[in-house]
Design a protein around this motif. Structure first.
Motif, short mmCIF file in Angstrom:
data_model
loop_
_atom_site.label_atom_id
_atom_site.label_comp_id
_atom_site.label_asym_id
_atom_site.label_seq_id
_atom_site.Cartn_x
_atom_site.Cartn_y
_atom_site.Cartn_z
N PRO A 88 36.44 -13.83 -39.97
CA PRO A 88 36.98 -13.65 -38.62
C PRO A 88 38.21 -12.74 -38.67
N ALA A 89 38.45 -12.03 -37.62
CA ALA A 89 39.55 -11.08 -37.55
C ALA A 89 40.90 -11.79 -37.43
N PHE B 108 40.60 1.49 -38.20
CA PHE B 108 40.13 0.74 -37.03
C PHE B 108 39.85 -0.72 -37.37
N MET B 109 39.76 -1.03 -38.69
CA MET B 109 39.52 -2.42 -39.10
C MET B 109 40.87 -3.14 -39.16
N THR B 110 41.09 -4.12 -38.29
CA THR B 110 42.36 -4.85 -38.22
C THR B 110 42.11 -6.35 -38.23
N GLY B 111 43.18 -7.08 -38.55
CA GLY B 111 43.11 -8.53 -38.54
C GLY B 111 44.49 -9.14 -38.53
N SER B 112 44.58 -10.46 -38.42
CA SER B 112 45.89 -11.14 -38.43
C SER B 112 45.75 -12.55 -39.00
N VAL B 113 46.84 -12.98 -39.64
CA VAL B 113 46.92 -14.34 -40.17
C VAL B 113 48.15 -14.99 -39.55
#
Length: 631
Positions: free
Chosen positions: A562-563, A623-628
């Motif tokens: 998951p992003a 363009f590929m991003t995510g967050s924790v």
């Protein structure tokens, strides 16, 4: 009218009274007798060139093969009644023709006549009266002097009453004293005795000469055989020659006074720089050092100064004289070393300092010498009395209780006795002698600052408790932790005690000596206690060792899945490559930066220990991003 029955009863009671007084007097007298037990056996002596020779002698230990050369020093005071028992416990070497005769005290006994040899297991007890202070020696009384040559002799010193620093009561004062028991050894004689063969005394040919059983250069490592002093000090040297040859002992750089011969004071002291010591003779000399430096003290016979023909050796020692000191100063000690520095001067120690259960032990006689004190040993109860102008302290080996200026006090660690020397912990020196003790410049060194005449005049101690803490503190950790306990107190010998099972710690708990490894969930309780008995509050730190949970993020060719994820602190996030192209996991702040590809590492992990939101992207495919989100 007085009846005869009444008179008889009166005289009966009077006689009974006198008998009771006599019994009490006899008991009191018997209580004053000092008893010494010596065991006759064999052993070996290592010479200065490394060779070993077989010896007979005496020991304080009831064990065959433990004889020492010369025999143990026997001491008494003027007026003492001394009872010495010699028991033949037999040799360890079975081939030897081992013989033990009742001992005699040269200069006190008659030297005529030979008693019956003692069988193995048999004892002989002598009781003598020490009338006049002086230097003597005891020896096995055989006609052919086998015992003396083989090692069955030792110094017998009668001191002034109260062990005051006088040559005899009313005699000249001194600051230090040394006993030099001389020996001359013929290895052929010793080998014959070891093999049980007869030795031809007409072929007597010594090859080694010793002072207290050591030859030069070994005497330089023996504080009892090398004189240390300061300018202005008076040194009493007791010269004892139980052997067959005359030895002219000469001191460089100074003159001295011969004040006694064979235990008898001279009416008029004689000034000398060389004194002849005839066979069977003792002489006491008094040296007043008037210049500093290192000066030889040796026999004026060249042969006496060799070891099996090699010069220098034998009856050669040194005097190390330092400039006069002040009323105090500093001491530097090293664990395991017999060498100490006092005010930049070198001093030899009888026993090297050592550590035991977290405390460093030092010889009390050395401390007494530096602190202008006196130390007296009592044979009866094996106690020691340390005295200065302000302090009188009675100590017992293996005991934590002591008597200081009439009051009972508690020591942090017990007094020990090593090779006849009283060893005290540094906590004693700091707490009861009011010296400042701190760690030295190297890990095993100790530095002591002291002021003579300023010792504690009472056993009052400080009342400030220490504080303690742990690094890191308690908490939840994903893996084992190494925890350091820290104590803060003015007392350098304050200690930490701890438990790991949740129980309340005390001085009987585990002593903290280094970092503690916490590998599983543990409740650590610890307390700080100084040498005055002040204790900190009990501190509790709980450590929960809980492996971090792991969350996975799939890395496809075009997105993170998951992003966005939410995790707890301590969670490990692992990104797993699921596509065919190379990617990075890079946070915008640069904190996180990992690479994964099909030809290398296909996984990248990072453990989040801080709360916050961490946004990241792929530098190859922005363009590929995510967050924790870490809660």
């Amino acid at each position: 009218m007085i009846r005869s029955g009444t008179i008889k009863w009166y005289f009966f009671m009077l006689a009974a009274f006198f008998m009771l007084m006599l019994a009490l007097s006899t008991h009191a007298h018997a209580a004053e007798v000092k008893k010494i037990q010596l065991y006759a056996t064999d052993g070996s002596l290592t010479l200065a060139d490394g060779k070993e020779i077989y010896i007979w002698g005496f020991s304080l230990v009831n064990k065959p093969g433990t004889a020492v050369f010369p025999g143990p020093k026997v001491e008494a005071e003027e007026g003492d009644t001394l009872e010495v028992t010699v028991t033949n416990i037999g040799p360890q070497q079975t081939e030897t023709d081992f013989r033990v005769y009742p001992i005699r005290f040269h200069g006190i006994d008659t030297d005529n006549g030979v008693g019956q040899a003692l069988a193995v297991g048999q004892s002989d007890t002598r009781q003598i009266k020490a009338i006049q202070a002086g230097s003597h020696y005891y020896y096995s009384g055989d006609a052919n002097q086998y015992g003396v040559q083989m090692g069955m002799s030792g110094p017998f010193i009668v001191k002034a009453k109260g062990s005051s620093k006088q040559a005899w009561t009313g005699g000249p004062n001194f600051d230090k004293e040394y006993v030099f028991h001389l020996g001359e050894l013929d290895p052929v004689w010793h080998k014959a005795s070891e093999d049980g063969t007869v030795y031809d005394r007409s072929k007597f040919h010594p090859r080694y000469w010793t002072i207290n059983g050591k030859s030069f250069p070994d005497v330089e490592e023996d504080p009892a055989s090398m004189i240390h002093g300061m300018v202005g000090e008076k040194i009493l040297v007791r010269l004892i020659n139980p052997g067959n040859d005359e030895h002219p002992m000469h001191l460089h750089g100074h003159h001295f006074q011969v004040i006694a011969e064979n235990g008898i004071p001279l009416a008029v002291p004689v000034d000398k720089d060389t004194v002849g010591l005839e066979p069977g003779e003792t002489k006491d000399i008094l040296i007043v050092f008037d210049q500093s430096g290192h000066f030889p003290f040796h026999s004026h016979k060249i042969l006496d100064n060799t070891n099996d023909g090699v010069y220098p050796g034998g009856l050669h020692t040194m005097t190390h004289i330092e400039q006069g000191g002040s009323n105090g100063g500093s001491i530097s000690l090293e664990i395991g070393s017999n060498h100490a520095m006092v005010n930049d001067g070198h001093v030899m120690l009888d026993v090297a300092p050592f550590q035991l259960k977290g405390d460093t032990y030092v010889p009390l006689n050395f401390i007494a010498d530096q602190f202008a004190g006196t130390l007296q040993a009592h044979m009866g109860d094996r106690s020691f009395t340390y005295k200065t102008e302000h302090t009188k302290m009675e100590l017992w080996p293996l005991q934590k209780q002591a008597i200081m200026n009439g009051q009972q006090v508690q020591l942090q660690s017990p007094v020990l006795q090593v090779k006849g020397t009283a060893m005290v912990p540094l906590s004693y020196v700091s707490s009861f002698l009011c010296a400042k003790v701190r760690a030295g410049s190297s890990p095993n060194s100790t530095f002591i600052e002291f002021q003579t005449g300023q010792e504690c005049q009472s056993p009052d101690l400080d009342h400030n408790p220490p504080t303690v803490s742990a690094d890191p503190p308690g908490g939840t950790y994903p893996s084992a932790r190494t925890v350091k306990l820290v104590i803060r107190d003015e007392d350098p010998n304050a200690r930490i005690y701890y438990t790991r099972d949740g129980t309340i710690p005390s001085e009987h708990s585990t002593l903290y000596t280094g970092p503690i490894t916490i590998a599983q969930t543990t409740t650590l309780k610890f307390i700080g206690i100084d040498t005055s008995g002040n204790a900190s509050e009990v501190t509790t730190e709980s450590y929960l060792i809980q492996p971090a949970p792991e969350v996975f993020v799939d890395v496809l060719d075009d997105k993170f899945t998951p992003a966005q994820i939410k995790v707890k602190r301590g969670t490990t996030v692992t990104w797993v490559l699921k596509g065919t192209m190379m990617h990075t996991v890079t946070s915008y702040d640069g904190l996180i930066n990992g690479t994964i590809d099909t030809n290398g590492r296909t996984r990248f992990s990072y453990t989040f220990n801080e709360a916050g939101t961490f946004n990241y992207f792929c530098m190859v495919h922005p363009f590929m991003t995510g967050s924790v989100i870490v809660e």
